[in-house]
Design a protein around this motif. Structure first.
Motif, mmCIF file in Angstrom:
data_model
loop_
_atom_site.group_PDB
_atom_site.id
_atom_site.type_symbol
_atom_site.label_atom_id
_atom_site.label_comp_id
_atom_site.label_asym_id
_atom_site.label_seq_id
_atom_site.Cartn_x
_atom_site.Cartn_y
_atom_site.Cartn_z
ATOM 1 N N GLN A 128 -3.732 9.472 2.395
ATOM 2 C CA GLN A 128 -3.927 8.138 2.971
ATOM 3 C C GLN A 128 -3.446 7.066 1.999
ATOM 4 O OE1 GLN A 128 -7.256 6.903 5.069
ATOM 5 N NE2 GLN A 128 -7.377 8.728 6.358
ATOM 6 N N TYR A 129 -2.822 6.043 2.570
ATOM 7 C CA TYR A 129 -2.301 4.945 1.761
ATOM 8 C C TYR A 129 -2.811 3.619 2.307
ATOM 9 C CZ TYR A 129 0.915 8.228 -0.487
ATOM 10 O OH TYR A 129 1.444 9.271 -1.200
ATOM 11 N N ARG A 130 -3.140 2.718 1.388
ATOM 12 C CA ARG A 130 -3.719 1.422 1.721
ATOM 13 C C ARG A 130 -2.668 0.340 1.493
ATOM 14 N NH1 ARG A 130 -8.524 1.706 -1.765
ATOM 15 N NH2 ARG A 130 -9.567 2.842 -0.098
ATOM 16 N N ALA A 131 -2.601 -0.637 2.395
ATOM 17 C CA ALA A 131 -1.568 -1.672 2.284
ATOM 18 C C ALA A 131 -1.896 -2.693 1.194
ATOM 19 C CB ALA A 131 -1.409 -2.377 3.617
ATOM 20 N N LYS A 185 -6.382 7.514 -3.348
ATOM 21 C CA LYS A 185 -7.086 8.270 -4.398
ATOM 22 C C LYS A 185 -7.051 7.524 -5.735
ATOM 23 C CE LYS A 185 -3.690 11.625 -6.163
ATOM 24 N NZ LYS A 185 -3.215 13.003 -6.004
ATOM 25 N N TYR A 186 -6.265 6.452 -5.801
ATOM 26 C CA TYR A 186 -6.277 5.614 -7.007
ATOM 27 C C TYR A 186 -7.043 4.324 -6.718
ATOM 28 C CZ TYR A 186 -2.605 8.912 -8.187
ATOM 29 O OH TYR A 186 -1.913 10.063 -8.405
ATOM 30 N N ASP A 187 -7.535 3.706 -7.784
ATOM 31 C CA ASP A 187 -8.419 2.554 -7.619
ATOM 32 C C ASP A 187 -7.677 1.263 -7.292
ATOM 33 O OD1 ASP A 187 -10.703 3.992 -7.985
ATOM 34 O OD2 ASP A 187 -10.694 3.754 -10.167
ATOM 35 N N SER A 188 -6.419 1.189 -7.693
ATOM 36 C CA SER A 188 -5.679 -0.053 -7.471
ATOM 37 C C SER A 188 -4.187 0.238 -7.361
ATOM 38 C CB SER A 188 -5.910 -1.012 -8.646
ATOM 39 O OG SER A 188 -5.284 -0.489 -9.805
ATOM 40 N N PHE A 189 -3.444 -0.760 -6.900
ATOM 41 C CA PHE A 189 -1.989 -0.649 -6.832
ATOM 42 C C PHE A 189 -1.410 -0.422 -8.224
ATOM 43 C CE2 PHE A 189 2.143 -2.844 -7.122
ATOM 44 C CZ PHE A 189 2.867 -2.086 -6.215
ATOM 45 N N LYS A 190 -1.929 -1.180 -9.194
ATOM 46 C CA LYS A 190 -1.449 -1.091 -10.596
ATOM 47 C C LYS A 190 -1.590 0.328 -11.134
ATOM 48 C CE LYS A 190 -0.635 -5.018 -13.304
ATOM 49 N NZ LYS A 190 -1.158 -6.326 -12.916
ATOM 50 N N ASP A 234 2.806 10.330 -6.747
ATOM 51 C CA ASP A 234 2.387 10.213 -5.343
ATOM 52 C C ASP A 234 1.671 8.879 -5.104
ATOM 53 O OD1 ASP A 234 0.125 10.657 -6.805
ATOM 54 O OD2 ASP A 234 -0.700 12.226 -5.517
ATOM 55 N N GLY A 235 1.948 7.904 -5.966
ATOM 56 C CA GLY A 235 1.172 6.670 -5.956
ATOM 57 C C GLY A 235 1.462 5.720 -4.808
ATOM 58 N N LEU A 236 2.748 5.590 -4.422
ATOM 59 C CA LEU A 236 3.106 4.540 -3.472
ATOM 60 C C LEU A 236 3.792 5.066 -2.216
ATOM 61 C CD1 LEU A 236 4.548 1.906 -6.004
ATOM 62 C CD2 LEU A 236 2.168 2.195 -5.248
ATOM 63 N N ALA A 237 3.591 4.351 -1.130
ATOM 64 C CA ALA A 237 4.305 4.628 0.124
ATOM 65 C C ALA A 237 4.823 3.290 0.652
ATOM 66 C CB ALA A 237 3.371 5.272 1.139
ATOM 67 N N VAL A 238 6.115 3.225 0.922
ATOM 68 C CA VAL A 238 6.677 2.002 1.492
ATOM 69 C C VAL A 238 7.270 2.324 2.863
ATOM 70 C CG1 VAL A 238 8.323 0.111 1.230
ATOM 71 C CG2 VAL A 238 7.199 1.051 -0.794
ATOM 72 N N LEU A 239 6.875 1.532 3.855
ATOM 73 C CA LEU A 239 7.472 1.645 5.188
ATOM 74 C C LEU A 239 8.576 0.600 5.293
ATOM 75 C CD1 LEU A 239 4.217 1.861 7.392
ATOM 76 C CD2 LEU A 239 5.517 3.733 6.317
ATOM 77 N N GLY A 240 9.780 1.034 5.634
ATOM 78 C CA GLY A 240 10.918 0.128 5.740
ATOM 79 C C GLY A 240 11.486 0.122 7.145
ATOM 80 N N ALA A 241 11.915 -1.062 7.592
ATOM 81 C CA ALA A 241 12.571 -1.144 8.899
ATOM 82 C C ALA A 241 13.695 -2.171 8.823
ATOM 83 C CB ALA A 241 11.571 -1.522 9.986
ATOM 84 N N PHE A 242 14.735 -1.943 9.621
ATOM 85 C CA PHE A 242 15.895 -2.831 9.627
ATOM 86 C C PHE A 242 15.726 -3.936 10.657
ATOM 87 C CE2 PHE A 242 17.734 1.342 8.302
ATOM 88 C CZ PHE A 242 18.026 0.981 7.002
ATOM 89 N N LEU A 243 16.232 -5.121 10.300
ATOM 90 C CA LEU A 243 16.201 -6.273 11.204
ATOM 91 C C LEU A 243 17.625 -6.606 11.629
ATOM 92 C CD1 LEU A 243 13.421 -6.401 9.830
ATOM 93 C CD2 LEU A 243 13.748 -8.842 9.501
#
Ligand SMILES: [Zn+2]
Length: 313
Positions: free
Chosen positions: A60-63, A99-104, A111-120
């Motif tokens: 799970q990833y938090r925004a 599973k980590y306490d903060s973005f930092k 496995d720290g970050l997940a970015v969702l990307g979309a084209f405009l």
């Protein structure tokens, strides 16, 4: 493992294990105010921690925030490209592993970050979701300026179809460029009106008080990475990962089994076409000989029309 990259759809690997991306908590009430900031490099919308990716990733990833990349009046400015094509702009919604306490803390782990990307892209309609951001840009023209904007359905900034996407391991595209991002780049593009795209490209200024434009990073080398797709990008050269293999750390040359689903379909279509063509020829032949035997009065009853050929082809 740097980002962005060019996505070559002839080389992406179809991975049936990639499930649809699921979002939760993305619809925010208008009384929840969000901070919108010009940081000199982009326009950034801070997101509350209630927004999360709850499906499509193994964890799970938090925004945290979302931001945009764009070009100039004379050229497009998406960061990722597909088959060498650069889109007008690109949105990134940045998340960190719960599973980590903060973005930092998360940003330094693989496995720290997940970015969702979309084209405009520019299209015929105004996009009401993007308007929720764009209509405030004139208030934050200078670097460091920020404004509070009413909450809205953030999911409306992303494609309706969250099933079709590309996935690869990469990095943040701005310093510190940590190689800790599991990227999802959606196949479906978002449409903004021409005026909206102009607002995005023309409104903001950077730290030199020059127009903030072309804020995309140059393409990075893929090296030995694989780009997975949640769907089949080509019919005749389908490559598929064996079940259970990991999405990232695989090596070259293991997906070369000789007979794929695409080949089976090709043969099937070929045989079907041959049968149809044969039946069609027989029909014409029979019909002609009938007409030859019978006298002219029946000739006016035309049965054959050219449309049949298009139906069978
Ligand atoms: Zn970005």
């Amino acid at each position: 493992m740097q980002s962005p990259i060019n996505i070559d759809t002839a080389k992406t690997i179809f991975s049936p294990q990639l499930r649809p991306i699921q979002l939760s908590g993305y619809s925010l009430p208008a009384n929840e105010k969000l901070k919108l900031r010009n940081n000199g490099h982009t326009v950034l919308l801070e997101l509350p921690e209630s927004l999360a990716i709850t499906g499509g990733y193994a964890q799970q990833y938090r925004a945290v925030q979302l931001h945009l990349h764009w070009g100039s009046p004379s050229g497009p400015g998406s960061e990722h490209t597909v088959n060498g094509h650069r889109f007008a702009a690109e949105i990134h919604v940045v998340h960190y592993n719960t599973k980590y306490d903060s973005f930092k803390e998360a940003m330094v782990h693989p496995d720290g970050l997940a970015v969702l990307g979309a084209f405009l892209e520019v299209g015929p309609r105004e996009n009401p979701y993007y308007q929720e951001i764009l209509e405030h840009l004139y208030k934050i023209q200078r670097e460091g300026e920020e404004v509070l904007v009413p909450g809205f359905n953030i999911a409306g900034l992303l494609p309706a179809n969250l099933k079709l996407y590309f996935h690869y391991n990469g990095s943040l595209t701005t310093p510190p460029c940590y190689q800790t991002v599991k990227w999802t780049v959606f196949n479906q593009t978002m449409v903004l009106s021409h005026d909206q795209m102009s607002m995005l490209v023309m409104s903001l200024r950077n730290d030199d008080s020059k127009p903030l434009q072309n804020n995309y990073r140059m393409m990075q080398d893929l090296h030995r990475r694989r780009v997975l797709s949640s769907f089949q990008t080509t019919l005749f050269s389908v490559k598929q990962l064996p079940p259970g293999s990991d999405s990232s750390a695989t090596t070259e040359g293991q997906s070369s089994s000789s007979f794929h689903a695409g080949d089976v379909l090709a043969v099937l279509f070929g045989v079907l076409f041959a049968i149809t063509a044969l039946a069609f020829l027989l029909y014409i032949y029979k019909h002609r000989s009938q007409n030859a035997r019978l006298d002219s009065p029946t000739k006016s009853k035309v049965i054959y029309t050219a449309a049949t050929t298009e139906n069978t082809a």
